[in-house]
Motif scaffolding. Structure first.
Motif, PDB file in Angstrom:
ATOM      1  N   GLY A 332       0.791  -1.226   0.000  1.00 61.84           N
ATOM      2  CA  GLY A 332       0.000   0.000   0.000  1.00 61.84           C
ATOM      3  C   GLY A 332       0.821   1.272   0.000  1.00 61.84           C
ATOM      4  O   GLY A 332       0.340   2.335  -0.401  1.00 61.84           O
ATOM      5  N   TRP A 333       2.072   1.197   0.468  1.00 58.03           N
ATOM      6  CA  TRP A 333       2.918   2.393   0.551  1.00 58.03           C
ATOM      7  C   TRP A 333       3.910   2.487  -0.600  1.00 58.03           C
ATOM      8  O   TRP A 333       4.803   3.346  -0.591  1.00 58.03           O
ATOM      9  N   VAL A 334       3.776   1.630  -1.590  1.00 57.61           N
ATOM     10  CA  VAL A 334       4.667   1.690  -2.749  1.00 57.61           C
ATOM     11  C   VAL A 334       4.394   2.972  -3.536  1.00 57.61           C
ATOM     12  O   VAL A 334       3.247   3.342  -3.787  1.00 57.61           O
ATOM     13  N   ARG A 335       5.458   3.651  -3.923  1.00 57.41           N
ATOM     14  CA  ARG A 335       5.338   4.889  -4.701  1.00 57.41           C
ATOM     15  C   ARG A 335       4.972   4.562  -6.147  1.00 57.41           C
ATOM     16  O   ARG A 335       5.135   3.436  -6.604  1.00 57.41           O
ATOM     17  N   PRO A 336       4.512   5.555  -6.928  1.00 58.17           N
ATOM     18  CA  PRO A 336       4.106   5.292  -8.319  1.00 58.17           C
ATOM     19  C   PRO A 336       5.166   4.614  -9.170  1.00 58.17           C
ATOM     20  O   PRO A 336       4.834   3.803 -10.035  1.00 58.17           O
ATOM     21  N   LYS A 337       6.441   4.922  -8.945  1.00 56.45           N
ATOM     22  CA  LYS A 337       7.477   4.304  -9.774  1.00 56.45           C
ATOM     23  C   LYS A 337       7.583   2.798  -9.537  1.00 56.45           C
ATOM     24  O   LYS A 337       8.136   2.072 -10.378  1.00 56.45           O
ATOM     25  N   GLY A 338       7.049   2.317  -8.404  1.00 56.89           N
ATOM     26  CA  GLY A 338       7.066   0.882  -8.133  1.00 56.89           C
ATOM     27  C   GLY A 338       5.811   0.155  -8.576  1.00 56.89           C
ATOM     28  O   GLY A 338       5.737  -1.078  -8.508  1.00 56.89           O
ATOM     29  N   GLU A 339       4.801   0.901  -9.048  1.00 60.96           N
ATOM     30  CA  GLU A 339       3.534   0.288  -9.439  1.00 60.96           C
ATOM     31  C   GLU A 339       3.689  -0.717 -10.592  1.00 60.96           C
ATOM     32  O   GLU A 339       3.100  -1.799 -10.534  1.00 60.96           O
ATOM     33  N   PRO A 340       4.424  -0.383 -11.655  1.00 60.43           N
ATOM     34  CA  PRO A 340       4.525  -1.352 -12.758  1.00 60.43           C
ATOM     35  C   PRO A 340       5.053  -2.713 -12.317  1.00 60.43           C
ATOM     36  O   PRO A 340       4.553  -3.751 -12.766  1.00 60.43           O
ATOM     37  N   LEU A 341       6.053  -2.712 -11.440  1.00 59.54           N
ATOM     38  CA  LEU A 341       6.599  -3.983 -10.964  1.00 59.54           C
ATOM     39  C   LEU A 341       5.546  -4.770 -10.197  1.00 59.54           C
ATOM     40  O   LEU A 341       5.408  -5.991 -10.379  1.00 59.54           O
ATOM     41  N   CYS A 342       4.774  -4.101  -9.347  1.00 58.77           N
ATOM     42  CA  CYS A 342       3.745  -4.792  -8.557  1.00 58.77           C
ATOM     43  C   CYS A 342       2.658  -5.373  -9.452  1.00 58.77           C
ATOM     44  O   CYS A 342       2.168  -6.481  -9.210  1.00 58.77           O
ATOM     45  N   ILE A 343       2.269  -4.641 -10.491  1.00 58.75           N
ATOM     46  CA  ILE A 343       1.233  -5.130 -11.403  1.00 58.75           C
ATOM     47  C   ILE A 343       1.723  -6.365 -12.157  1.00 58.75           C
ATOM     48  O   ILE A 343       1.026  -7.386 -12.243  1.00 58.75           O
ATOM     49  N   LYS A 344       2.936  -6.294 -12.700  1.00 57.32           N
ATOM     50  CA  LYS A 344       3.483  -7.431 -13.441  1.00 57.32           C
ATOM     51  C   LYS A 344       3.738  -8.627 -12.531  1.00 57.32           C
ATOM     52  O   LYS A 344       3.429  -9.775 -12.893  1.00 57.32           O
ATOM     53  N   LEU A 345       4.288  -8.354 -11.357  1.00 55.57           N
ATOM     54  CA  LEU A 345       4.557  -9.441 -10.408  1.00 55.57           C
ATOM     55  C   LEU A 345       3.259 -10.073  -9.939  1.00 55.57           C
ATOM     56  O   LEU A 345       3.159 -11.308  -9.812  1.00 55.57           O
ATOM     57  N   GLY A 346       2.228  -9.246  -9.701  1.00 58.29           N
ATOM     58  CA  GLY A 346       0.929  -9.784  -9.286  1.00 58.29           C
ATOM     59  C   GLY A 346       0.357 -10.725 -10.325  1.00 58.29           C
ATOM     60  O   GLY A 346      -0.118 -11.819  -9.995  1.00 58.29           O
ATOM     61  N   ALA A 347       0.402 -10.323 -11.604  1.00 61.93           N
ATOM     62  CA  ALA A 347      -0.117 -11.187 -12.670  1.00 61.93           C
ATOM     63  C   ALA A 347       0.649 -12.503 -12.729  1.00 61.93           C
ATOM     64  O   ALA A 347       0.046 -13.582 -12.884  1.00 61.93           O
ATOM     65  N   SER A 348       1.954 -12.435 -12.585  1.00 61.10           N
ATOM     66  CA  SER A 348       2.774 -13.648 -12.653  1.00 61.10           C
ATOM     67  C   SER A 348       2.483 -14.586 -11.488  1.00 61.10           C
ATOM     68  O   SER A 348       2.386 -15.809 -11.663  1.00 61.10           O
TER      69      SER A 348
END
Length: 467
Positions: A332-348
């Motif tokens: 929840g505290w991840v900054r916007p620059k970390g969002e792409p990694l979380c989205i891709k990692l979540g899908a994987s």
């Protein structure tokens, strides 16, 4: 005077005091409480239904106690954006929770299964509008830089509610007080009805001068479309299930056709051309359809293939909700620059969990099934808040309410589609009350593995959304 670097980094120094300051704590608490109410009540029937059937009968209709709730929730959630625009968040939430209260009271008073099903339908109508309104409320009550953290909390509360709701229902049922469980939820919904106009009083109101009309043609197609999909998950015949899905899909196609031509569409039609909205909703659609099988068939397969108790099976299924909540809070505290990694990692991670189910459910071991549940739930927790933020932020301003409300609508509709497709697979492979173990193993493999191809467009959507 601003501290050094504050202008360059709007997130610098922000904690919960800043996020919930200026009176935002009130809508935050109401949003979390309302999400709890809808999610917990939606699943409470799972553990109260044996006591209900023993008291008022209606065993043949038990599948509809959940299906009707879902159908009504999906249809009603599609109206959440329009309700927010027409009445404002406070009044719309009060009206929706009042309907929800009536539904709970009908269930608590039901002398037979007929009235109980009507109560479930009414609860779904109120609850569906509420959950869409709460997603809209996040975008109105909080600055955009806080949306990810609030959506993470909403996601976490949903996961905890999905775990706790059935446990509470089981406690009431074991005590012979199943009616009191529904009275308890009626009392909570009444509290939301009373408080929402006051706690949402500082939330930005709807734009003035909007001419809104109820999209009757689109709704007339949506209702039989969703109902057709839902029927497929409660019939025993694979042929009837296929026919039901086909009819439902036809009406859903009509819904999309009519909605694009409505004066006040239910969907964010113009915003669907925007990359975040289009691919965010597509990602939710693909992964939600693909991952519902364990919730639907997990208890049966665990009990008959691995001889675990229903309580242990319930805990194994609950792992998915717990993992969703825990990971949502962690990121929840991840900054916007970390969002792409979380989205891709979540899908994987979601796809890895789905593959794990296909390999572990037919033959075990139990710890591998538990790990797969944790991966699947954890994957959603990693990505969900960022999907929600990007969908809402990516919509054009005039359609932001519709886009925010479209996310839970898409999720619920996708779960219904996935449950229907899983039922077709299971029934076509010969699922019966007394299914031989070797056939159960085959079913246990295919109701997961058959959905793996859906992860491919899900991956593509995730990568496009993460750009």
């Amino acid at each position: 005077m601003e501290p050094a670097g504050a202008a360059a980094d709007p997130y610098a120094g922000e904690g919960w005091r800043e996020i919930l300051g200026q009176g935002r704590w009130a809508p935050f608490l109401l949003i979390c409480f309302g999400i709890w109410l809808h999610a917990a009540d939606g699943l409470i029937v799972v553990t109260t239904i044996p006591a209900i059937v023993a008291d008022i009968g209606g065993l043949a209709w038990t599948g509809w106690t959940f299906a009707l709730y879902q159908v009504a929730s999906i249809v009603a959630a599609s109206l959440g954006g329009l309700a927010a625009l027409r009445f404002g968040i406070g009044r719309a939430t009060a009206g929706a929770s009042a309907v929800f209260t009536i539904g709970c009271a009908l269930d608590a008073l039901a002398p037979d299964m007929g009235l109980f099903l009507i109560g479930r339908l009414v609860q779904g109508l109120g609850g569906g509008v509420m959950v869409a309104l709460f997603h809209v409320a996040v975008t109105r009550a909080f600055p955009e830089r806080h949306w990810t953290r609030i959506f993470a909390w909403v996601s976490a509360v949903w996961g905890v509610s999905a775990l706790v709701g059935p446990l509470i229902g089981g406690l009431f049922a074991e005590a012979g007080l199943w009616r009191d469980a529904y009275w308890a939820f009626a009392a909570q919904a009444l509290l939301v009805t009373i408080c929402s106009p006051f706690l949402f009083s500082n939330v930005a109101g709807a734009p003035q001068g909007l001419e809104l009309r109820v999209p009757w043609r689109a709704l007339a197609a949506l209702v039989p479309g969703v109902l057709g999909i839902a029927v497929a998950s409660v019939v025993d015949s694979a042929g009837l299930a296929v026919l039901s899905v086909a009819v439902g899909a036809g009406f859903l196609a009509l819904f999309f056709y009519f909605d694009r031509r409505e004066h006040s569409p239910l969907l964010p039609e113009r915003s669907l051309s925007e990359v975040p909205v289009r691919f965010g909703l597509l990602m939710v659609l693909c992964f939600a359809v693909a991952t519902i099988s364990f919730s639907v068939y997990g208890p049966l397969l665990l009990a008959q293939l691995h001889h675990v108790s229903l309580i242990l099976a319930g805990y194994l299924i609950a792992i998915e909700s717990v993992a969703w909540s825990v990971t949502a809070m962690m990121v929840g505290w991840v900054r916007p620059k970390g969002e792409p990694l979380c989205i891709k990692l979540g899908a994987s991670v979601i796809a890895l969990g789905l593959l794990g189910f296909a390999l572990s459910v037919p033959h075990g071991p139990i710890w591998a099934i538990a790990l797969s549940a944790a991966l699947q739930g954890g994957g959603f927790g990693l990505a969900w808040a960022f999907i929600a933020r990007r969908v809402a932020a990516g919509a054009i301003a005039a359609e932001r309410e519709r886009a925010a409300g479209a996310l839970p609508t898409t999720q619920m509709l996708s779960y219904a589609i996935g449950a229907a497709l899983a039922a077709i697979i299971a029934n076509s492979l010969g699922l019966e009350l007394a299914t031989p173990p070797d056939r159960l193993q085959t079913i246990g493999f295919w109701i997961f593995f058959a959905f793996l191809p859906l992860t491919l467009p899900g991956f593509r959507a995730a990568w496009r959304l993460a750009r």
